[in-house]
Design an enzyme around this catalytic site. Structure first.
Site, short mmCIF file in Angstrom:
data_model
loop_
_atom_site.label_atom_id
_atom_site.label_comp_id
_atom_site.label_asym_id
_atom_site.label_seq_id
_atom_site.Cartn_x
_atom_site.Cartn_y
_atom_site.Cartn_z
N CYS A 114 0.82 -1.23 0.00
CA CYS A 114 0.00 0.00 0.00
C CYS A 114 0.85 1.27 0.00
CB CYS A 114 -0.94 0.01 1.20
SG CYS A 114 -2.00 -1.41 1.23
N HIS A 263 -3.95 7.05 1.11
CA HIS A 263 -4.13 5.72 0.51
C HIS A 263 -5.53 5.24 0.89
CE1 HIS A 263 -4.12 1.52 -0.14
NE2 HIS A 263 -4.00 1.23 1.14
N ASN A 293 -9.94 -0.88 -2.27
CA ASN A 293 -8.54 -0.64 -1.96
C ASN A 293 -7.69 -1.24 -3.07
OD1 ASN A 293 -5.92 -0.83 -0.98
ND2 ASN A 293 -6.52 -1.41 1.09
O1 UT7 Z 1 -4.52 -1.13 2.77
C1 UT7 Z 1 -3.69 -1.67 3.75
C2 UT7 Z 1 -4.16 -1.36 5.08
N1 UT7 Z 1 -5.40 -2.02 5.33
C3 UT7 Z 1 -6.19 -1.53 6.25
O2 UT7 Z 1 -5.86 -0.48 6.78
C4 UT7 Z 1 -7.43 -2.27 6.63
C5 UT7 Z 1 -7.67 -2.13 8.10
N2 UT7 Z 1 -8.78 -2.92 8.61
C6 UT7 Z 1 -10.05 -2.71 8.24
O3 UT7 Z 1 -10.33 -1.91 7.35
C7 UT7 Z 1 -11.13 -3.43 8.98
O4 UT7 Z 1 -10.58 -4.10 10.09
C8 UT7 Z 1 -11.93 -4.45 8.13
C9 UT7 Z 1 -12.80 -3.70 7.13
C10 UT7 Z 1 -10.99 -5.36 7.40
C11 UT7 Z 1 -12.84 -5.29 8.99
O5 UT7 Z 1 -13.71 -4.47 9.72
P1 UT7 Z 1 -13.87 -4.68 11.29
O6 UT7 Z 1 -14.86 -3.69 11.73
O7 UT7 Z 1 -12.50 -4.61 11.91
O8 UT7 Z 1 -14.49 -6.12 11.41
P2 UT7 Z 1 -13.91 -7.44 12.10
O9 UT7 Z 1 -12.76 -7.99 11.33
O10 UT7 Z 1 -13.68 -7.17 13.56
O11 UT7 Z 1 -15.13 -8.41 11.98
C12 UT7 Z 1 -16.36 -8.15 12.64
C13 UT7 Z 1 -17.34 -9.24 12.27
C14 UT7 Z 1 -16.80 -10.66 12.46
O12 UT7 Z 1 -17.87 -11.47 12.89
P3 UT7 Z 1 -18.04 -11.84 14.44
O13 UT7 Z 1 -16.76 -12.54 14.83
O14 UT7 Z 1 -18.23 -10.53 15.15
O15 UT7 Z 1 -19.25 -12.70 14.44
C15 UT7 Z 1 -16.41 -11.06 11.08
O16 UT7 Z 1 -16.44 -12.45 10.88
O17 UT7 Z 1 -17.68 -9.13 10.89
C16 UT7 Z 1 -17.46 -10.40 10.26
N3 UT7 Z 1 -17.04 -10.13 8.88
C17 UT7 Z 1 -17.92 -9.97 7.87
N4 UT7 Z 1 -19.26 -9.99 7.83
C18 UT7 Z 1 -19.85 -9.76 6.65
C19 UT7 Z 1 -15.79 -10.00 8.39
N5 UT7 Z 1 -15.84 -9.73 7.08
C20 UT7 Z 1 -17.15 -9.71 6.73
C21 UT7 Z 1 -17.82 -9.48 5.52
N6 UT7 Z 1 -19.17 -9.52 5.52
N7 UT7 Z 1 -17.16 -9.20 4.38
#
Ligand code: UT7
Length: 336
Positions: A114, A263, A293
């Site tokens: 990135c 980014h 992204n």
């Molecule tokens: O470009 C390089 C740098 N990258 C970044 O900066 C990305 C940084 N991270 C993020 O943008 C976020 O952490 C994500 C968008 C990847 C994820 O969002 P989050 O709010 O941190 O969600 P999470 O990973 O904590 O997941 C929350 C819940 C989980 O379910 P449970 O365990 O609470 O039941 C996941 O399994 O959401 C679930 N989940 C989804 N649900 C529906 C994860 N992905 C999905 C999905 N659709 N695509």
């Protein structure tokens, strides 16, 4: 010492639009979840037999070279940033040299995910400053879609990434000119390398022949892994730090920023940074809604769009900032 300035910009994205609803047909996800957590509405994916990382880079480069008022033969160095090269080796820099029919100039591949475009610009800046080159083609291009786990197992990563390319021609500024790249600031913290990574096809994990022989479908090391929350927490801190560092180095304040191009990792990250620096909506450009992204391509695509829309004018202070896998992060401060 010479000043380096961006003389031409271009971008290219594949035609094929993939909406959140399209993704919810192949994995357990929803438009609501994706928009709420990331801001993304749709992204582009290449189609079978269609664009490649190199071909998109070439298309973006042609636009950038033309807008710079140059000919391909004026390019004296190529820098290509990507995490999704067409081949494991050689990198796509040489493929651009071939496909654009540029004479045998040097071609450098940058592997900083990135932060790739920010790192690449920084390298270009130094070559121009030293007088070694006059017109450097800098490309960021990615094909993510072919490498994603498009099942529910991979949904935490697969919904975020999109394909596309952006390019800039970085040239020697006229003598005495105050415009151009003022400074660049680069960092890394390899301690967290595996928190956002694709482990294979590196030579560190398993013999590639064993994976193929086993036909090991449980081996997810070819797919990107991301510890989302951990990456998020680090991103907001590092983005802020490196923007501050860039401003301080130039004796500038946040209110001096005319356009911040972060980014495009997650709209919530960009909004956090915007609030932290007290910037208005028209001081930050976001397009993650349309493209997701696109890692090394995200800054040059956003920069090109912002410029095309007249949001960047001569004399403006433009700040580019990135954070991603490595971890690596960086900023570039420019006077347009
Ligand atoms: O470009 C390089 C740098 N990258 C970044 O900066 C990305 C940084 N991270 C993020 O943008 C976020 O952490 C994500 C968008 C990847 C994820 O969002 P989050 O709010 O941190 O969600 P999470 O990973 O904590 O997941 C929350 C819940 C989980 O379910 P449970 O365990 O609470 O039941 C996941 O399994 O959401 C679930 N989940 C989804 N649900 C529906 C994860 N992905 C999905 C999905 N659709 N695509």
């Amino acid at each position: 010492m010479y000043n380096a300035k961006i003389k031409g910009l271009g971008f290219y994205v594949p035609e094929n639009v993939v909406t959140n609803d399209d993704l919810s047909k192949v994995m357990d996800t929803s438009d609501e979840w994706i928009q709420e957590r990331t801001g993304i509405q749709e992204r582009r994916h290449v189609v079978e037999g269609g664009d490649t990382t190199t071909s998109m880079g070439v298309k973006a480069a042609k636009v950038a070279i033309e807008r710079a008022g140059l000919d391909k033969d004026d390019i004296d160095f190529i820098i290509f940033a990507t995490l999704s090269p067409d081949y494991y080796f050689p990198g796509p820099g040489v493929l651009v040299q071939r496909d654009l029919g540029i004479k045998t100039v040097g071609a450098l591949d940058v592997r900083n995910q990135c932060s790739g475009f920010v790192y690449a610009l920084s390298v270009a800046d130094q070559y121009i400053k030293s007088g070694m080159y006059k017109n450097i083609l800098v490309i960021g291009s990615e094909v993510h879609s072919k490498g994603l786990d498009m099942t529910t197992r991979g949904r935490g990563v697969s919904v975020i990434f999109g394909d596309g390319a952006g390019a800039a021609v970085v040239s020697r500024a006229e003598e005495g000119s105050k415009s151009g790249i003022l400074s660049s600031h680069l960092h890394s913290e390899g301690q967290h390398a595996e928190e956002l990574s694709v482990i294979a096809p590196g030579m560190g994990k398993r013999w590639v022949t064993d994976i193929i022989a086993d036909n090991d479908t449980e081996d997810t090391s070819y797919f990107p892994y991301m510890n989302g929350q951990f990456v998020f927490k680090n991103a907001v801190v590092r983005f802020s730090e490196v923007i501050k560092e860039g401003l301080k180095a130039n004796d500038l304040q946040p209110q001096d920023i005319d356009m911040l191009i972060p980014h495009q990792a997650n709209l919530r990250i960009a909004q956090f940074v915007q609030n932290k620096f007290g910037l208005a909506d028209d001081q930050v450009y976001n397009n993650i809604m349309s493209y997701g992204n696109t890692t090394a391509a995200s800054i040059p695509i956003a920069l090109t769009e912002a410029w095309e829309q007249g949001k960047i004018k001569e004399g403006d202070l433009v700040v580019l900032a990135a954070f991603g896998s490595g971890f690596t992060w960086g900023s570039v401060i420019l006077r347009w």
